[in-house]
Write a protein that holds these residues in place. Structure first.
Motif, PDB file in Angstrom:
ATOM      1  N   SER A  26      21.377 -67.962 -16.161  1.00  0.00           N
ATOM      2  CA  SER A  26      22.432 -68.373 -15.242  1.00  0.00           C
ATOM      3  C   SER A  26      22.799 -67.223 -14.311  1.00  0.00           C
ATOM      4  O   SER A  26      23.086 -66.119 -14.756  1.00  0.00           O
ATOM      5  N   LYS A  27      22.783 -67.478 -13.010  1.00  0.00           N
ATOM      6  CA  LYS A  27      23.088 -66.446 -12.017  1.00  0.00           C
ATOM      7  C   LYS A  27      24.525 -66.536 -11.520  1.00  0.00           C
ATOM      8  O   LYS A  27      24.935 -65.773 -10.649  1.00  0.00           O
ATOM      9  N   GLU A  69      21.167 -70.125 -23.101  1.00  0.00           N
ATOM     10  CA  GLU A  69      22.233 -69.799 -22.154  1.00  0.00           C
ATOM     11  C   GLU A  69      21.759 -68.819 -21.080  1.00  0.00           C
ATOM     12  O   GLU A  69      22.485 -68.551 -20.124  1.00  0.00           O
ATOM     13  N   GLY A 115      28.783 -67.569 -12.910  1.00  0.00           N
ATOM     14  CA  GLY A 115      29.656 -67.867 -14.030  1.00  0.00           C
ATOM     15  C   GLY A 115      30.902 -67.020 -13.974  1.00  0.00           C
ATOM     16  O   GLY A 115      31.095 -66.221 -13.049  1.00  0.00           O
ATOM     17  N   ASN A 142      22.441 -62.084 -15.919  1.00  0.00           N
ATOM     18  CA  ASN A 142      22.930 -63.316 -16.540  1.00  0.00           C
ATOM     19  C   ASN A 142      24.455 -63.389 -16.478  1.00  0.00           C
ATOM     20  O   ASN A 142      25.135 -62.361 -16.554  1.00  0.00           O
TER      21      ASN A 142
END
Length: 401
Positions: free
Chosen positions: A228-229, A225, A231, A255
């Motif tokens: 990710s930049k 997981e 969310g 993240n």
């Protein structure tokens, strides 16, 4: 005024590199090994507590070169390359490392202190820079160092310049020391005041943290997981506490996760205003605490406190925790760690909300004074640095009276 010049190597009776000493060659006592870290800009940094040594037998076996008091050591590594100092009388027999050059001057031509002062000038530093090699870690070879051009006024004039600079720089050092002392005094006063405000002898107003704040720990963050930049939630880690601009606040993370992932991880949401800190690490990761500026989640190496705003102002809670050494509440193991059960029992001074607001105002006012004093100190240091360069420029332009 025009002075003759000569390459550094040509005005030296000894111009040699130090010795290659490996870890296996070192011993607990004996002949002292002076290293690049001992060479300051114009000063010898003793650092006796970090001193290293070799035995007399190793000295002979490796055919080492002894460093004499009064020699000049020049570091061929940063920071900065080419810095120099005169070796003082330390009572030790000494050698030096291979990245230092030993310079024993021709006393009939040049004064050691004159050369050390010249090594602090912009002209010398530019000359060094032009001869350096390397990109990530610059250095200068001994051959190139020996080609540096040194001004050579008459010896008596050199001694006069040294005497004037000694006097001027001593005054500048006193001014810097005074500014440092003023700042240190103010910080000590603030520290004492914080202790008085948050740890008074008022047992009737002491409560356990578990009574005034919700305690939450983070969740494991699967490696798949990560990365990710974008969310729904930033996922804060201990490493995020070291990001630029995060001295007291967490404003960004490396993240992010979406809501479905958060639910699957069963990760708690930490609202804005929560304070988070590491649960484990040396001195509990150097006593870090950060205020969450955007609601998010944290990993399982982080714990957080969410103040109950009915009984405690967030600002008061923040100031109290920033003034608290969380290591004192750890198990003091190696490495130390903190548990939710321990945190729950932390003693907390909890006056009424009006008194909390007054305390916050006082602390922030004092901290504002510290900030202003710190800026003044930094400006003073910059100004004193400019004055030093001004004195040096005039001295080596022959304009010092």
């Amino acid at each position: 005024m025009s002075w003759i010049t000569a390459p550094l190597a040509k005005v030296s009776k000894v111009f040699d590199d130090g010795d290659w000493i490996e870890s296996k060659d070192q011993s607990e006592d004996g002949i002292r090994l002076v290293q690049t870290g001992n060479v300051g800009e114009g000063i010898f940094k003793d650092r006796r507590d970090k001193a290293r040594f070799i035995s007399e037998a190793t000295f002979k076996r490796l055919n080492c070169s002894e460093v004499q008091p009064g020699d000049i050591l020049i570091s061929r590594l940063p920071d900065p390359v080419g810095r120099a100092c005169v070796v003082p009388h330390t009572g030790d027999k000494m050698i030096t490392a291979v990245d230092c050059t030993i310079v024993r001057l021709d006393d009939d031509r040049i004064d050691p202190s004159f050369l050390v002062y010249y090594s602090q000038t912009a002209n010398y530093q530019r000359d060094i820079e032009q001869r350096c090699t390397g990109t990530t870690r610059k250095r200068i070879s001994r051959k190139s160092l020996g080609q540096i051009s040194i001004p050579l006024p008459p010896l008596e004039e050199q001694k006069r310049i040294v005497a004037v600079l000694d006097q001027a720089f001593a005054a500048l050092d006193r001014a810097r020391a005074l500014a440092e002392a003023n700042l240190a005094d103010a910080e000590e006063i603030l520290s004492q005041k914080l202790d008085e405000l948050f740890n008074p002898v008022r047992s009737d107003l002491m409560r356990a943290i578990g009574e005034v704040a919700s305690i939450q720990s983070g969740a494991g963050f699967p490696e798949k997981e990560q990365g990710s930049k974008a969310g729904d939630y930033p996922f804060y880690k201990v490493s995020d506490m070291n990001l630029p601009g995060n001295e007291r606040h967490l404003v960004t993370a490396n993240n992010y996760i979406d809501e479905p992932v958060r639910k699957r991880l069963r990760a708690s949401i930490f609202p804005k205003g929560s304070i988070v800190f590491p649960k484990v690490g040396g001195a509990i990761a150097t006593n870090k605490k950060r205020v969450v500026e955007a609601e998010g989640c944290v990993d399982n190496n982080v714990m957080g406190l969410i103040p109950d705003e009915r009984v405690v102002l967030p600002e008061y809670f923040h100031e109290w925790l920033f003034a608290t050494d969380i290591y004192e509440f750890s198990n003091k193991a190696n490495p130390p760690s903190i548990t939710q059960g321990t945190v729950k029992e932390w003693p907390f001074f909890c006056p009424d909300l009006e008194e909390q607001a007054k305390i916050v105002g006082l602390v922030q006012s004092m901290r504002g004074g510290i900030t202003a004093l710190s800026k003044h100190y930094q400006q003073t240091v910059a100004d004193l640095g400019d004055l030093r360069q001004s004195f040096l420029q005039k001295a080596f332009a022959g304009e010092l009276t």
